[in-house]
Scaffold this motif. Structure first.
Motif, mmCIF file in Angstrom:
data_model
loop_
_atom_site.group_PDB
_atom_site.id
_atom_site.type_symbol
_atom_site.label_atom_id
_atom_site.label_comp_id
_atom_site.label_asym_id
_atom_site.label_seq_id
_atom_site.Cartn_x
_atom_site.Cartn_y
_atom_site.Cartn_z
ATOM 1 N N ALA A 93 -9.110 10.544 36.950
ATOM 2 C CA ALA A 93 -9.948 11.400 37.119
ATOM 3 C C ALA A 93 -10.570 11.150 38.629
ATOM 4 O O ALA A 93 -11.084 11.697 40.255
ATOM 5 N N VAL A 94 -10.925 10.177 39.249
ATOM 6 C CA VAL A 94 -11.419 9.526 40.544
ATOM 7 C C VAL A 94 -10.218 9.909 41.399
ATOM 8 O O VAL A 94 -11.176 10.995 42.362
ATOM 9 N N LEU A 95 -9.176 9.915 41.094
ATOM 10 C CA LEU A 95 -8.024 10.538 42.648
ATOM 11 C C LEU A 95 -8.110 12.297 42.254
ATOM 12 O O LEU A 95 -8.338 12.532 43.639
ATOM 13 N N VAL A 96 -8.327 12.983 40.845
ATOM 14 C CA VAL A 96 -8.300 14.188 41.157
ATOM 15 C C VAL A 96 -9.753 14.562 41.637
ATOM 16 O O VAL A 96 -9.700 15.511 43.105
ATOM 17 N N ALA A 97 -10.880 14.004 41.494
ATOM 18 C CA ALA A 97 -11.423 14.581 42.328
ATOM 19 C C ALA A 97 -11.874 13.991 43.890
ATOM 20 O O ALA A 97 -11.924 14.684 44.688
ATOM 21 N N LEU A 98 -11.206 13.162 44.352
ATOM 22 C CA LEU A 98 -11.026 12.838 45.849
ATOM 23 C C LEU A 98 -9.790 13.999 46.357
ATOM 24 O O LEU A 98 -10.317 14.406 47.954
ATOM 25 N N LEU A 99 -9.340 14.455 45.556
ATOM 26 C CA LEU A 99 -8.070 15.446 46.337
ATOM 27 C C LEU A 99 -9.196 16.853 46.320
ATOM 28 O O LEU A 99 -8.238 17.419 47.086
ATOM 29 N N LYS A 100 -9.647 17.596 45.541
ATOM 30 C CA LYS A 100 -10.417 18.197 45.104
ATOM 31 C C LYS A 100 -10.930 18.762 46.728
ATOM 32 O O LYS A 100 -11.589 19.917 46.679
ATOM 33 N N SER A 101 -11.958 17.350 47.437
ATOM 34 C CA SER A 101 -13.130 17.843 47.869
ATOM 35 C C SER A 101 -12.428 18.155 49.593
ATOM 36 O O SER A 101 -11.379 18.352 49.585
ATOM 37 N N GLY A 102 -13.190 18.935 50.004
ATOM 38 C CA GLY A 102 -12.640 19.621 51.251
ATOM 39 C C GLY A 102 -11.923 18.168 52.733
ATOM 40 O O GLY A 102 -11.063 19.226 53.133
ATOM 41 N N ALA A 103 -12.458 17.725 52.643
ATOM 42 C CA ALA A 103 -11.667 16.824 53.709
ATOM 43 C C ALA A 103 -10.680 16.395 53.155
ATOM 44 O O ALA A 103 -10.083 16.206 54.326
ATOM 45 N N ILE A 104 -10.576 15.739 52.279
ATOM 46 C CA ILE A 104 -8.824 16.248 51.803
ATOM 47 C C ILE A 104 -7.797 16.723 52.169
ATOM 48 O O ILE A 104 -6.864 16.378 51.920
ATOM 49 N N LYS A 105 -8.450 18.169 51.229
ATOM 50 C CA LYS A 105 -8.053 19.276 51.138
ATOM 51 C C LYS A 105 -7.195 19.850 52.891
ATOM 52 O O LYS A 105 -6.211 20.229 52.859
ATOM 53 N N THR A 106 -8.258 19.898 53.885
ATOM 54 C CA THR A 106 -7.995 19.958 54.555
ATOM 55 C C THR A 106 -6.714 18.747 55.238
ATOM 56 O O THR A 106 -5.652 19.470 55.789
ATOM 57 N N LEU A 107 -6.892 17.902 54.728
ATOM 58 C CA LEU A 107 -6.548 16.981 55.634
ATOM 59 C C LEU A 107 -4.909 16.592 55.252
ATOM 60 O O LEU A 107 -3.542 16.652 55.379
ATOM 61 N N LEU A 108 -4.457 17.367 53.777
ATOM 62 C CA LEU A 108 -3.435 17.759 53.335
ATOM 63 C C LEU A 108 -2.487 19.257 53.586
ATOM 64 O O LEU A 108 -1.265 18.384 54.248
ATOM 65 N N GLU A 109 -2.937 19.633 53.661
ATOM 66 C CA GLU A 109 -2.568 20.494 54.557
ATOM 67 C C GLU A 109 -2.427 20.624 55.431
ATOM 68 O O GLU A 109 -1.551 21.289 56.004
ATOM 69 N N ALA A 110 -2.869 20.023 56.417
ATOM 70 C CA ALA A 110 -2.619 19.719 58.017
ATOM 71 C C ALA A 110 -0.488 18.597 57.883
ATOM 72 O O ALA A 110 -0.383 18.894 59.200
ATOM 73 N N LEU A 111 -0.907 18.369 56.993
ATOM 74 C CA LEU A 111 0.154 17.094 56.729
ATOM 75 C C LEU A 111 1.559 17.956 56.212
ATOM 76 O O LEU A 111 2.192 17.733 56.488
ATOM 77 N N VAL A 112 0.903 18.500 55.201
ATOM 78 C CA VAL A 112 2.022 19.959 55.349
ATOM 79 C C VAL A 112 2.836 20.684 55.671
ATOM 80 O O VAL A 112 3.739 20.679 55.840
ATOM 81 N N LYS A 113 1.777 21.415 57.165
ATOM 82 C CA LYS A 113 1.990 22.053 57.451
ATOM 83 C C LYS A 113 3.437 21.470 59.024
ATOM 84 O O LYS A 113 3.480 21.745 59.702
ATOM 85 N N LYS A 114 2.705 20.148 59.089
ATOM 86 C CA LYS A 114 3.130 19.255 60.790
ATOM 87 C C LYS A 114 3.904 19.140 59.830
ATOM 88 O O LYS A 114 5.256 18.911 60.388
ATOM 89 N N ALA A 115 5.003 18.797 58.582
ATOM 90 C CA ALA A 115 6.354 18.132 58.210
ATOM 91 C C ALA A 115 7.362 19.214 57.715
ATOM 92 O O ALA A 115 8.045 20.082 57.739
ATOM 93 N N LEU A 116 6.491 20.622 57.639
ATOM 94 C CA LEU A 116 7.199 21.962 57.942
ATOM 95 C C LEU A 116 8.144 22.726 59.546
ATOM 96 O O LEU A 116 8.414 22.989 59.256
ATOM 97 N N LYS A 117 6.591 22.069 60.179
ATOM 98 C CA LYS A 117 6.937 22.227 61.295
ATOM 99 C C LYS A 117 8.626 21.842 62.148
ATOM 100 O O LYS A 117 9.399 22.003 62.795
ATOM 101 N N VAL A 118 8.015 20.283 61.015
ATOM 102 C CA VAL A 118 9.854 19.445 61.544
ATOM 103 C C VAL A 118 11.148 20.248 61.084
ATOM 104 O O VAL A 118 11.779 19.889 61.539
ATOM 105 N N VAL A 119 10.881 20.535 60.374
ATOM 106 C CA VAL A 119 12.146 20.893 59.363
ATOM 107 C C VAL A 119 12.415 22.143 59.846
ATOM 108 O O VAL A 119 13.123 22.852 60.498
#
Length: 95
Positions: free
Chosen positions: A69-95
């Motif tokens: 439950a704590v992990l889900v709450a963290l992942l739903k927060s705005g800062a973590i969401k933008t960080l994950l989106e940036a990480l996914v975009k960076k990973a997709l650029k490499v491929v």
């Protein structure tokens, strides 16, 4: 026959003889109890329980659920969401 018992039986007169007999008998009882205790301790140490008991299992499940439950709450927060989106975009650029 034990030396102690032979001495006590020879002096089986009066209070001291009876006390000696009781002491020898109590010594035998304690020796027997010590053997039983030793056997119990050895059996417990030899084969420890494997796995968790039902109550322990329930406690572990509750703790894991709380952690999830704590992990889900963290992942739903705005800062973590933008960080994950940036990480996914960076990973997709490499491929």
């Amino acid at each position: 026959m034990d030396k102690e018992l032979a001495i006590v039986e020879q002096s089986n007169r009066g209070v001291i003889g009876r006390f000696g007999n009781r002491m020898v008998e109590r010594g035998r009882q304690l020796k027997g109890q010590a053997c039983v205790l030793d056997a119990r301790v050895r059996s417990v140490l030899e084969q420890p329980d494997e796995g968790a008991a039902t109550a322990e299992y329930a406690v572990v499940l509750v703790a894991a659920t709380g952690f999830a439950a704590v992990l889900v709450a963290l992942l739903k927060s705005g800062a973590i969401k933008t960080l994950l989106e940036a990480l996914v975009k960076k990973a997709l650029k490499v491929v």
